[in-house]
Design an enzyme around this catalytic site. Structure first.
Site, PDB file in Angstrom:
ATOM      1  N   PHE A  23       0.581  -1.087  -0.017  1.00  0.00           N
ATOM      2  CA  PHE A  23      -0.047  -0.054   0.084  1.00  0.00           C
ATOM      3  C   PHE A  23       1.017   1.135   0.157  1.00  0.00           C
ATOM      4  O   PHE A  23       1.681   1.491   1.057  1.00  0.00           O
ATOM      5  CB  PHE A  23      -0.823  -0.107   1.237  1.00  0.00           C
ATOM      6  CG  PHE A  23      -1.890   1.369   1.409  1.00  0.00           C
ATOM      7  CD1 PHE A  23      -2.855   1.308   0.522  1.00  0.00           C
ATOM      8  CD2 PHE A  23      -1.533   2.468   1.937  1.00  0.00           C
ATOM      9  CE1 PHE A  23      -3.839   2.447   0.488  1.00  0.00           C
ATOM     10  CE2 PHE A  23      -2.069   3.463   2.111  1.00  0.00           C
ATOM     11  CZ  PHE A  23      -3.571   3.126   1.421  1.00  0.00           C
ATOM     12  N   GLY A  24       0.680   1.965  -1.116  1.00  0.00           N
ATOM     13  CA  GLY A  24       1.514   3.337  -1.240  1.00  0.00           C
ATOM     14  C   GLY A  24       0.677   4.528  -0.863  1.00  0.00           C
ATOM     15  O   GLY A  24      -0.537   4.663  -1.208  1.00  0.00           O
ATOM     16  N   TYR A  25       1.285   5.384  -0.080  1.00  0.00           N
ATOM     17  CA  TYR A  25       0.414   6.695   0.210  1.00  0.00           C
ATOM     18  C   TYR A  25       0.989   8.079  -0.058  1.00  0.00           C
ATOM     19  O   TYR A  25       0.449   9.078   0.119  1.00  0.00           O
ATOM     20  CB  TYR A  25       0.040   6.420   1.918  1.00  0.00           C
ATOM     21  CG  TYR A  25       1.091   6.477   2.662  1.00  0.00           C
ATOM     22  CD1 TYR A  25       1.621   5.210   3.182  1.00  0.00           C
ATOM     23  CD2 TYR A  25       1.763   7.754   3.014  1.00  0.00           C
ATOM     24  CE1 TYR A  25       2.985   5.228   3.764  1.00  0.00           C
ATOM     25  CE2 TYR A  25       2.888   7.741   3.915  1.00  0.00           C
ATOM     26  CZ  TYR A  25       3.442   6.548   4.139  1.00  0.00           C
ATOM     27  OH  TYR A  25       4.626   6.412   4.954  1.00  0.00           O
ATOM     28  N   GLY A  26       2.392   7.732  -0.303  1.00  0.00           N
ATOM     29  CA  GLY A  26       3.054   9.034  -0.969  1.00  0.00           C
ATOM     30  C   GLY A  26       3.584   8.819  -2.252  1.00  0.00           C
ATOM     31  O   GLY A  26       2.790   8.758  -3.163  1.00  0.00           O
ATOM     32  N   SER A  27       4.978   8.980  -2.034  1.00  0.00           N
ATOM     33  CA  SER A  27       5.359   8.936  -3.558  1.00  0.00           C
ATOM     34  C   SER A  27       5.104   7.710  -4.182  1.00  0.00           C
ATOM     35  O   SER A  27       5.454   7.514  -5.624  1.00  0.00           O
ATOM     36  CB  SER A  27       7.065   9.238  -3.705  1.00  0.00           C
ATOM     37  OG  SER A  27       7.525   8.182  -2.827  1.00  0.00           O
ATOM     38  N   GLU A 104      13.006   3.198   0.382  1.00  0.00           N
ATOM     39  CA  GLU A 104      12.625   3.814   1.605  1.00  0.00           C
ATOM     40  C   GLU A 104      13.365   3.793   2.758  1.00  0.00           C
ATOM     41  O   GLU A 104      12.978   3.669   3.926  1.00  0.00           O
ATOM     42  CB  GLU A 104      11.278   3.066   2.010  1.00  0.00           C
ATOM     43  CG  GLU A 104      10.129   3.182   0.640  1.00  0.00           C
ATOM     44  CD  GLU A 104       9.612   4.389   0.394  1.00  0.00           C
ATOM     45  OE1 GLU A 104       9.545   5.006   1.222  1.00  0.00           O
ATOM     46  OE2 GLU A 104       9.805   4.698  -0.842  1.00  0.00           O
TER      47      GLU A 104
HETATM   48  C1  SIN Z   1       4.751   5.837   0.396  1.00  0.00           C
HETATM   49  O1  SIN Z   1       4.557   6.252  -0.557  1.00  0.00           O
HETATM   50  O2  SIN Z   1       3.934   4.643   0.633  1.00  0.00           O
HETATM   51  C2  SIN Z   1       5.899   5.986   1.405  1.00  0.00           C
HETATM   52  C3  SIN Z   1       6.399   7.100   1.568  1.00  0.00           C
HETATM   53  C4  SIN Z   1       6.858   7.959   0.185  1.00  0.00           C
HETATM   54  O3  SIN Z   1       7.929   7.083  -0.403  1.00  0.00           O
HETATM   55  O4  SIN Z   1       6.666   8.867  -0.156  1.00  0.00           O
END
Ligand code: SIN
Length: 195
Positions: A23-27, A104
């Site tokens: 699950f990704g929430y940012g980049s 990460e």
């Molecule tokens: C994510 O995107 O899920 C983690 C934070 C990031 O890499 O920006």
């Protein structure tokens, strides 16, 4: 420079999953530099995005860290409805974590989390969270100070402002409202206009 990639390798036994969902929430929503088998909008509960994590390796430098998102737990007030945190889920193979753990590595730890898909199905997924105990954690600041730092920072992966603008754009594409992200975006756009 911190490097959580070795710790992350031993946090879950990836062989135990029939399917692995990240699950990704940012980049990870918009910068998809890894192969995936399937991709679906999804959400998690009990967590909210915050630009409280320092970026020394992607959107800033050791001397001038940028700010990127991590998740913080929502205070579980029994009267409050928990807002979903919308993101993108990717079905991936175990090998992909070699790359993801490296990407990460600046303070994020891999956790297991229930991920809810649009059709209501819930599957156990994996997520990267940088908690307040990691050395790159910057913590809370005013929306305007966060926007200022994002406006000024850049690193090997590019401008910090592009991280924010891309994230805001992708959240809109997912029909997700995120007050924190959108209000930092508003401040940033003002800085950009007067620059
Ligand atoms: C994510 O995107 O899920 C983690 C934070 C990031 O890499 O920006």
């Amino acid at each position: 420079m911190i490097d959580t990639s070795d710790i992350n390798k031993s946090r879950q036994n990836l062989d135990q999953y029939d399917e692995i969902w990240l699950f990704g929430y940012g980049s990870l929503i918009y910068k998809v530099d890894f192969p995936f088998l399937d991709k679906q909008p999804a959400c998690i509960y009990g967590w909210q995005r915050r630009f409280w994590q320092g970026s020394h390796d992607h959107r800033g430098t050791q001397e001038n860290p940028g700010r990127v998102v991590t998740l913080v737990q929502i205070d579980q007030n029994k009267d409050a409805m928990t807002e979903p945190c919308v993101g993108m889920a990717y079905q991936v193979s175990a090998e992909v974590f070699e790359h993801l753990d490296y990407r990460e590595k600046n303070g994020y730890l891999r956790h297991e989390i229930p991920v809810e898909f649009v059709d209501g199905t819930i599957k156990q997924g994996l997520i990267y969270i940088a908690d307040e105990a990691n050395p790159a954690y910057l913590g809370e600041a005013s929306i305007s100070d966060i926007a200022q730092q994002v406006f000024q920072s850049r690193g090997p992966s590019g401008e910090n402002r592009d991280y924010l603008l891309e994230l805001a754009r992708s959240l809109r594409a997912l029909n997700a409202h995120d007050e924190h992200v959108f209000s930092i975006e508003q401040h940033l756009l003002r800085f950009l206009q007067s620059a």
